[in-house]
Motif scaffolding. Structure first.
Motif, PDB file in Angstrom:
ATOM      1  N   TYR A  92      -1.961   9.826   9.101  1.00 16.75           N
ATOM      2  CA  TYR A  92      -2.329  10.047   8.440  1.00 16.75           C
ATOM      3  C   TYR A  92      -2.641  11.374   9.021  1.00 16.75           C
ATOM      4  O   TYR A  92      -2.851  12.365   9.694  1.00 16.75           O
ATOM      5  CB  TYR A  92      -3.673   8.793   7.676  1.00 16.75           C
ATOM      6  CG  TYR A  92      -3.250   8.095   7.386  1.00 16.75           C
ATOM      7  CD1 TYR A  92      -3.394   7.618   6.093  1.00 16.75           C
ATOM      8  CD2 TYR A  92      -3.351   6.990   7.744  1.00 16.75           C
ATOM      9  CE1 TYR A  92      -3.036   6.778   5.049  1.00 16.75           C
ATOM     10  CE2 TYR A  92      -2.904   5.525   8.192  1.00 16.75           C
ATOM     11  CZ  TYR A  92      -3.172   5.655   6.167  1.00 16.75           C
ATOM     12  OH  TYR A  92      -3.132   4.510   5.433  1.00 16.75           O
TER      13      TYR A  92
ATOM     14  N   LYS B 236      -1.513  13.481  11.580  1.00 13.34           N
ATOM     15  CA  LYS B 236      -0.517  12.597  12.057  1.00 13.34           C
ATOM     16  C   LYS B 236      -0.901  13.362  13.368  1.00 13.34           C
ATOM     17  O   LYS B 236       0.204  13.625  14.824  1.00 13.34           O
ATOM     18  CB  LYS B 236       0.984  12.457  11.788  1.00 13.34           C
ATOM     19  CG  LYS B 236       1.157  12.664  10.313  1.00 13.34           C
ATOM     20  CD  LYS B 236       3.066  12.362  10.363  1.00 13.34           C
ATOM     21  CE  LYS B 236       2.330  11.729   8.896  1.00 13.34           C
ATOM     22  NZ  LYS B 236       2.088  12.432   7.705  1.00 13.34           N
TER      23      LYS B 236
ATOM     24  N   ILE C 228      -6.107  10.375   2.283  1.00 11.59           N
ATOM     25  CA  ILE C 228      -5.384  10.184   0.530  1.00 11.59           C
ATOM     26  C   ILE C 228      -5.386  10.674   0.399  1.00 11.59           C
ATOM     27  O   ILE C 228      -6.131  11.769  -0.576  1.00 11.59           O
ATOM     28  CB  ILE C 228      -6.253   8.411   0.388  1.00 11.59           C
ATOM     29  CG1 ILE C 228      -7.245   8.005   2.016  1.00 11.59           C
ATOM     30  CG2 ILE C 228      -5.874   7.965  -1.066  1.00 11.59           C
ATOM     31  CD1 ILE C 228      -5.708   6.865   1.998  1.00 11.59           C
ATOM     32  N   GLY C 229      -3.853  10.101  -1.116  1.00 12.65           N
ATOM     33  CA  GLY C 229      -3.507  11.166  -1.958  1.00 12.65           C
ATOM     34  C   GLY C 229      -4.090  11.761  -2.954  1.00 12.65           C
ATOM     35  O   GLY C 229      -3.460  11.855  -4.080  1.00 12.65           O
TER      36      GLY C 229
HETATM   37  C1  G1P Z   1       1.166  12.381   3.249  1.00 14.50           C
HETATM   38  C2  G1P Z   1      -0.399  13.743   3.513  1.00 14.50           C
HETATM   39  C3  G1P Z   1      -1.058  12.783   5.379  1.00 14.50           C
HETATM   40  C4  G1P Z   1      -1.489  11.746   4.409  1.00 14.50           C
HETATM   41  C5  G1P Z   1      -1.197  10.869   3.715  1.00 14.50           C
HETATM   42  C6  G1P Z   1      -1.506  10.129   2.450  1.00 14.50           C
HETATM   43  O1  G1P Z   1       1.387  11.873   4.648  1.00 14.50           O
HETATM   44  O2  G1P Z   1       0.584  14.391   4.864  1.00 14.50           O
HETATM   45  O3  G1P Z   1      -2.193  14.267   5.347  1.00 14.50           O
HETATM   46  O4  G1P Z   1      -2.749  11.021   5.065  1.00 14.50           O
HETATM   47  O5  G1P Z   1       0.092  11.444   2.495  1.00 14.50           O
HETATM   48  O6  G1P Z   1      -0.545   9.334   2.348  1.00 14.50           O
HETATM   49  P1  G1P Z   1       2.951  10.662   4.346  1.00 14.50           P
HETATM   50  O7  G1P Z   1       2.099   9.644   3.909  1.00 14.50           O
HETATM   51  O8  G1P Z   1       3.997  11.418   2.982  1.00 14.50           O
HETATM   52  O9  G1P Z   1       2.984  11.016   5.914  1.00 14.50           O
END
Ligand code: G1P
Length: 299
Positions: A174, A195, A208-209
């Motif tokens: 995340y 990450k 979270i998104g």
């Molecule tokens: C994205 C964002 C990340 C967030 C996450 C939440 O990552 O880059 O910062 O914590 O969504 O779901 P992804 O899931 O696309 O790798």
């Protein structure tokens, strides 16, 4: 007070984790019970007062455009048969003319780049929301609405990201917050990393998104900085706001989040949403009870 009325939905991803299904259907059209993932995101945005919906798409996402369009033949057929309830259901998929825009991300350069693709459709003075439809959040008061209220309480300035504590072994998947002041639901942020390598996480408070972003974040994205995984990361453009007079905040929402970008999360959401539906609850619960009885007997 500045109102948040526009939301960006990054939906350009290939959805490879759900192949072969996503070979011919966009991941966002996959259904939890009988509603596509994207419908949950749109409903949440509407509840938060969003009036304009911007989709950042890519090749093969045409089904999303059809989904939000009127379907005269289907509507006529349902009307003829007196299926008023279904007509009502269909209405939730319609958008006012001009309220929805589609823009293509021509290259998969990361989430930050996807958001940047929508820059000309935003008001350069207004904050905007970003919703990642993979993150489905079941909540009494929809998550983005909780955030809009908290954002207004802060004086509608700066940037705010939804956040929740995640287990230590998951946190490096995340964006992660380094908390300055913990005020309960809202926290102020002194660092933010996408990450982080295992063992280097500043906390286990993950992004979270759901985002409410100051327009300055869009300017930061202009720099096209390459971040984690060689991608242009939204997290980095938000982190650039830390220490400015605008600031960055995390918001611990109330509700249950499902990671519908993973198969296990998608199945959990399907069961949970099924159990919350009056028309399905009893039959599904009975089946689950039977299943656990069979498993217990086998052990
Ligand atoms: C994205 C964002 C990340 C967030 C996450 C939440 O990552 O880059 O910062 O914590 O969504 O779901 P992804 O899931 O696309 O790798």
């Amino acid at each position: 007070m500045k109102k948040v009325t526009k939301a960006i939905f990054p939906v350009a991803g290939l959805g490879t984790r759900f192949l072969p299904a996503t070979k011919s259907i966009p991941k966002e059209i996959m259904t939890l019970v009988d509603r596509p993932l994207i419908q949950y995101a749109i409903d949440e945005a509407r509840a938060a007062g969003i009036k304009e919906f911007i989709f950042v798409t890519s090749r093969g996402k045409g089904a999303l455009e059809d989904y939000f369009d009127h379907s005269p033949v289907l509507e006529q057929e349902l009307r003829k048969k007196g299926k008023d309830k279904l007509l009502e259901v269909l209405k939730t998929t319609n958008m006012d003319s001009g309220a929805i825009a589609y823009i293509r991300q021509h290259k998969a350069l990361g989430l930050g780049h996807a958001v940047w693709c929508a820059r000309r459709l935003l008001d350069p003075k207004e904050p905007f929301a970003v919703i990642l439809p993979d993150d489905v959040i079941a909540a009494e008061k929809p998550c983005l609405q909780q955030m809009v209220e908290a954002y207004e309480e802060l004086g509608a300035t700066g940037s705010m990201v939804a956040s929740m504590e995640v287990p230590a072994d998951k946190v490096s998947a995340y964006g992660v917050l380094d908390v300055k002041d913990d005020m309960g639901s809202t926290v102020s942020v002194k660092g933010m990393v996408e990450k982080p390598a295992p063992g280097t996480e500043p906390s286990n408070l993950a992004v979270i998104g759901r985002y409410i972003l100051d327009p300055a974040v869009m300017k930061n994205l202009n720099q096209m900085k390459s971040g984690a995984g060689g991608e242009i990361q939204l997290t980095d453009a938000i982190a650039d706001e830390i220490g400015t007079e605008r600031g960055v905040y995390g918001y611990r929402f109330a509700g249950q989040r499902f990671d519908c970008g993973s198969k296990a999360g998608f199945l959990q959401a399907t069961i949970s949403f099924g159990l919350s539906r009056e028309d399905l609850r009893d039959e599904l619960q009975e089946y689950l009870d039977e299943l656990s009885a069979v498993r217990a007997a086998a052990q």
